[in-house]
Design a protein around this motif. Structure first.
Motif, PDB file in Angstrom:
ATOM      1  N   ALA A   1       0.837  -1.203   0.000  1.00 39.20           N
ATOM      2  CA  ALA A   1       0.000   0.000   0.000  1.00 39.20           C
ATOM      3  C   ALA A   1       0.872   1.254   0.000  1.00 39.20           C
ATOM      4  O   ALA A   1       0.521   2.265  -0.621  1.00 39.20           O
ATOM      5  N   GLN A   2       2.014   1.191   0.683  1.00 40.58           N
ATOM      6  CA  GLN A   2       2.944   2.328   0.667  1.00 40.58           C
ATOM      7  C   GLN A   2       3.637   2.436  -0.693  1.00 40.58           C
ATOM      8  O   GLN A   2       3.867   3.539  -1.199  1.00 40.58           O
ATOM      9  N   LEU A   3       3.953   1.287  -1.291  1.00 36.46           N
ATOM     10  CA  LEU A   3       4.622   1.299  -2.585  1.00 36.46           C
ATOM     11  C   LEU A   3       3.792   2.008  -3.649  1.00 36.46           C
ATOM     12  O   LEU A   3       4.318   2.775  -4.446  1.00 36.46           O
ATOM     13  N   ILE A   4       2.488   1.714  -3.669  1.00 44.95           N
ATOM     14  CA  ILE A   4       1.640   2.322  -4.698  1.00 44.95           C
ATOM     15  C   ILE A   4       0.975   3.605  -4.209  1.00 44.95           C
ATOM     16  O   ILE A   4       0.195   4.212  -4.940  1.00 44.95           O
ATOM     17  N   GLY A   5       1.297   4.021  -2.996  1.00 44.18           N
ATOM     18  CA  GLY A   5       0.701   5.238  -2.445  1.00 44.18           C
ATOM     19  C   GLY A   5       0.818   6.452  -3.356  1.00 44.18           C
ATOM     20  O   GLY A   5      -0.151   7.220  -3.499  1.00 44.18           O
ATOM     21  N   PRO A   6       1.971   6.674  -4.011  1.00 40.91           N
ATOM     22  CA  PRO A   6       2.077   7.823  -4.914  1.00 40.91           C
ATOM     23  C   PRO A   6       1.131   7.761  -6.109  1.00 40.91           C
ATOM     24  O   PRO A   6       0.940   8.773  -6.808  1.00 40.91           O
ATOM     25  N   CYS A   7       0.545   6.585  -6.374  1.00 41.98           N
ATOM     26  CA  CYS A   7      -0.381   6.457  -7.496  1.00 41.98           C
ATOM     27  C   CYS A   7      -1.791   6.924  -7.136  1.00 41.98           C
ATOM     28  O   CYS A   7      -2.623   7.123  -8.035  1.00 41.98           O
ATOM     29  N   LEU A   8      -2.086   7.051  -5.863  1.00 44.25           N
ATOM     30  CA  LEU A   8      -3.438   7.398  -5.438  1.00 44.25           C
ATOM     31  C   LEU A   8      -3.651   8.897  -5.569  1.00 44.25           C
ATOM     32  O   LEU A   8      -2.936   9.696  -4.976  1.00 44.25           O
ATOM     33  N   GLN A   9      -4.644   9.284  -6.344  1.00 42.03           N
ATOM     34  CA  GLN A   9      -4.881  10.689  -6.647  1.00 42.03           C
ATOM     35  C   GLN A   9      -5.729  11.331  -5.550  1.00 42.03           C
ATOM     36  O   GLN A   9      -6.753  10.784  -5.139  1.00 42.03           O
ATOM     37  N   PRO A  10      -5.321  12.476  -5.048  1.00 46.46           N
ATOM     38  CA  PRO A  10      -6.080  13.116  -3.968  1.00 46.46           C
ATOM     39  C   PRO A  10      -7.386  13.745  -4.437  1.00 46.46           C
ATOM     40  O   PRO A  10      -8.302  13.936  -3.641  1.00 46.46           O
ATOM     41  N   VAL A  11      -7.474  14.085  -5.724  1.00 48.15           N
ATOM     42  CA  VAL A  11      -8.702  14.692  -6.264  1.00 48.15           C
ATOM     43  C   VAL A  11      -9.019  14.023  -7.596  1.00 48.15           C
ATOM     44  O   VAL A  11      -8.130  13.498  -8.276  1.00 48.15           O
ATOM     45  N   PRO A  12     -10.299  13.989  -7.994  1.00 47.65           N
ATOM     46  CA  PRO A  12     -10.660  13.364  -9.268  1.00 47.65           C
ATOM     47  C   PRO A  12      -9.934  14.007 -10.448  1.00 47.65           C
ATOM     48  O   PRO A  12      -9.627  15.193 -10.446  1.00 47.65           O
ATOM     49  N   GLN A  13      -9.638  13.173 -11.422  1.00 49.00           N
ATOM     50  CA  GLN A  13      -9.053  13.573 -12.704  1.00 49.00           C
ATOM     51  C   GLN A  13      -7.563  13.929 -12.619  1.00 49.00           C
ATOM     52  O   GLN A  13      -6.926  14.124 -13.652  1.00 49.00           O
ATOM     53  N   GLU A  14      -7.008  14.030 -11.436  1.00 48.44           N
ATOM     54  CA  GLU A  14      -5.573  14.314 -11.355  1.00 48.44           C
ATOM     55  C   GLU A  14      -4.777  13.075 -11.756  1.00 48.44           C
ATOM     56  O   GLU A  14      -5.125  11.952 -11.375  1.00 48.44           O
ATOM     57  N   ASP A  15      -3.722  13.270 -12.515  1.00 50.27           N
ATOM     58  CA  ASP A  15      -2.874  12.166 -12.953  1.00 50.27           C
ATOM     59  C   ASP A  15      -1.528  12.287 -12.241  1.00 50.27           C
ATOM     60  O   ASP A  15      -0.667  13.069 -12.631  1.00 50.27           O
ATOM     61  N   PRO A  16      -1.300  11.488 -11.170  1.00 55.55           N
ATOM     62  CA  PRO A  16      -0.025  11.576 -10.440  1.00 55.55           C
ATOM     63  C   PRO A  16       1.173  11.077 -11.246  1.00 55.55           C
ATOM     64  O   PRO A  16       2.307  11.346 -10.888  1.00 55.55           O
ATOM     65  N   ARG A  17       0.909  10.304 -12.310  1.00 56.30           N
ATOM     66  CA  ARG A  17       1.957   9.767 -13.180  1.00 56.30           C
ATOM     67  C   ARG A  17       2.993   8.955 -12.388  1.00 56.30           C
ATOM     68  O   ARG A  17       4.194   9.025 -12.657  1.00 56.30           O
ATOM     69  N   CYS A  18       2.517   8.179 -11.430  1.00 54.35           N
ATOM     70  CA  CYS A  18       3.457   7.375 -10.647  1.00 54.35           C
ATOM     71  C   CYS A  18       4.141   6.326 -11.516  1.00 54.35           C
ATOM     72  O   CYS A  18       5.250   5.882 -11.218  1.00 54.35           O
ATOM     73  N   ARG A  19       3.509   5.961 -12.626  1.00 54.52           N
ATOM     74  CA  ARG A  19       4.074   4.959 -13.533  1.00 54.52           C
ATOM     75  C   ARG A  19       5.386   5.430 -14.144  1.00 54.52           C
ATOM     76  O   ARG A  19       6.161   4.608 -14.661  1.00 54.52           O
ATOM     77  N   ASN A  20       5.635   6.742 -14.099  1.00 59.23           N
ATOM     78  CA  ASN A  20       6.864   7.307 -14.654  1.00 59.23           C
ATOM     79  C   ASN A  20       7.801   7.836 -13.580  1.00 59.23           C
ATOM     80  O   ASN A  20       8.809   8.479 -13.895  1.00 59.23           O
ATOM     81  N   ASP A  21       7.482   7.565 -12.321  1.00 58.40           N
ATOM     82  CA  ASP A  21       8.278   8.091 -11.202  1.00 58.40           C
ATOM     83  C   ASP A  21       9.452   7.143 -10.930  1.00 58.40           C
ATOM     84  O   ASP A  21       9.244   5.999 -10.512  1.00 58.40           O
ATOM     85  N   PRO A  22      10.694   7.580 -11.148  1.00 59.63           N
ATOM     86  CA  PRO A  22      11.846   6.688 -10.950  1.00 59.63           C
ATOM     87  C   PRO A  22      11.925   6.119  -9.544  1.00 59.63           C
ATOM     88  O   PRO A  22      12.329   4.968  -9.360  1.00 59.63           O
ATOM     89  N   ALA A  23      11.548   6.910  -8.550  1.00 64.02           N
ATOM     90  CA  ALA A  23      11.615   6.428  -7.169  1.00 64.02           C
ATOM     91  C   ALA A  23      10.633   5.283  -6.944  1.00 64.02           C
ATOM     92  O   ALA A  23      10.948   4.289  -6.278  1.00 64.02           O
ATOM     93  N   VAL A  24       9.429   5.411  -7.504  1.00 62.54           N
ATOM     94  CA  VAL A  24       8.429   4.354  -7.377  1.00 62.54           C
ATOM     95  C   VAL A  24       8.893   3.101  -8.109  1.00 62.54           C
ATOM     96  O   VAL A  24       8.819   1.980  -7.578  1.00 62.54           O
TER      97      VAL A  24
END
Length: 290
Positions: A133-156
């Motif tokens: 849950a912590q690993l994918i935490g950056p993927c969770l969007q705080p507001v609708p329609q926002e794209d956190p782009r965690c799929r491109n985050d080198p740290a993730v």
């Protein structure tokens, strides 16, 4: 009366799933009779409800957990359900776990429940080793329609690669320890995933579409590690994510096997619902030809 009601509910839940998992292949495994069953693992096997954390040892085990349903179907000679919410692999094989009820409680190492005559072991583990849950935490969007782009985050990406790379040897150690304690046992390693679909549905599954696909791939990789370790040790791997398609946190509430980012009813967020636990019980029973 409480035992009779629980047995009826468990039997009914498993029976209702009998015709719903068509296509699940039975493995060529035989569990010796009489059945002596031990259930190990984390909250996926504990099947917690909010109220099940109160009292007891703080592990959150409920009568709706999939091991309780398997036991209700098999009527084993003996059954020990020692899975505990928050458990890591170390808590299964070597390190007592501390829970809070709300006071601290020391939970024994889980494999202490195994015996040389144990014939069936189910295991759900690895999620807390990864802290997924912590690993994918950056993927969770705080507001609708926002794209956190965690799929491109080198740290993730690095964190996922690193932790998945470490998990295989850890699982090997768990399965080795089980085999040493209970060499006669059929060991069933239950897969992970099933929480999210490939698109997301804010707020229950607050993932942007592209990141939702990335998270799906993470669980595919997670299950591959579990499956490979099971294969190295002659254990049976049970896929849950595949049969769970259409029963994730975006499904109608009455059809959900898992909660997502929000909770509903008695089930905490990111946990199996009673329906999901019943489905996992059926999948395990199918895998052992029961």
């Amino acid at each position: 009366m409480r035992f009779e009601v629980r047995t009826f509910v468990v039997g009914l839940a498993v029976s209702l799933l009998t015709g719903q998992l068509v296509g699940t292949a039975s493995a060529d495994v035989v569990v010796d009779n009489p059945v002596h069953y031990v259930a190990l693992g984390d909250s996926r096997a504990a099947g917690p409800a909010w109220l099940s954390y109160a009292g007891g040892d703080g592990c959150g085990r409920s009568d709706a957990a999939y091991p309780a349903m398997i036991a209700g179907a098999l009527h084993p000679e003996s059954f020990a359900g020692v899975a505990c919410s928050g458990a890591t692999s170390a808590h299964v094989v070597s390190t007592p776990q501390t829970t809070f009820t709300p006071l601290p409680h020391r939970v024994p190492v889980q494999i202490d429940a195994l015996r040389p005559y144990t014939t069936l072991v189910t295991l759900s583990i690895g999620g807390n080793d990864l802290n997924w849950a912590q690993l994918i935490g950056p993927c969770l969007q705080p507001v609708p329609q926002e794209d956190p782009r965690c799929r491109n985050d080198p740290a993730v990406l690095h964190a996922i690669d690193d932790r998945l790379g470490q998990l295989g040897p850890v699982l090997d150690g768990v399965l080795d320890a089980i085999a040493q304690r209970s060499p006669r046992a059929v060991v069933v390693l239950v897969g992970h995933g099933g929480y999210f679909d490939h698109q997301g549905c804010f707020p229950d599954s607050n993932l942007h579409g592209a990141d939702a696909a990335f998270v799906q791939d993470f669980f595919v990789r997670f299950d591959s590690v579990l499956r490979d370790s099971a294969g190295r040790h002659g254990a049976t791997f049970v896929d849950v994510a595949g049969p769970a398609v259409g029963h994730d946190a975006c499904a109608p509430i009455a059809e959900r096997w898992f909660t997502g980012s929000l909770t509903f009813g008695p089930t905490p967020f990111l946990h199996p619902t009673p329906l999901g636990s019943a489905a996992m019980a059926r999948l395990v029973l199918d895998a052992i030809g029961r």
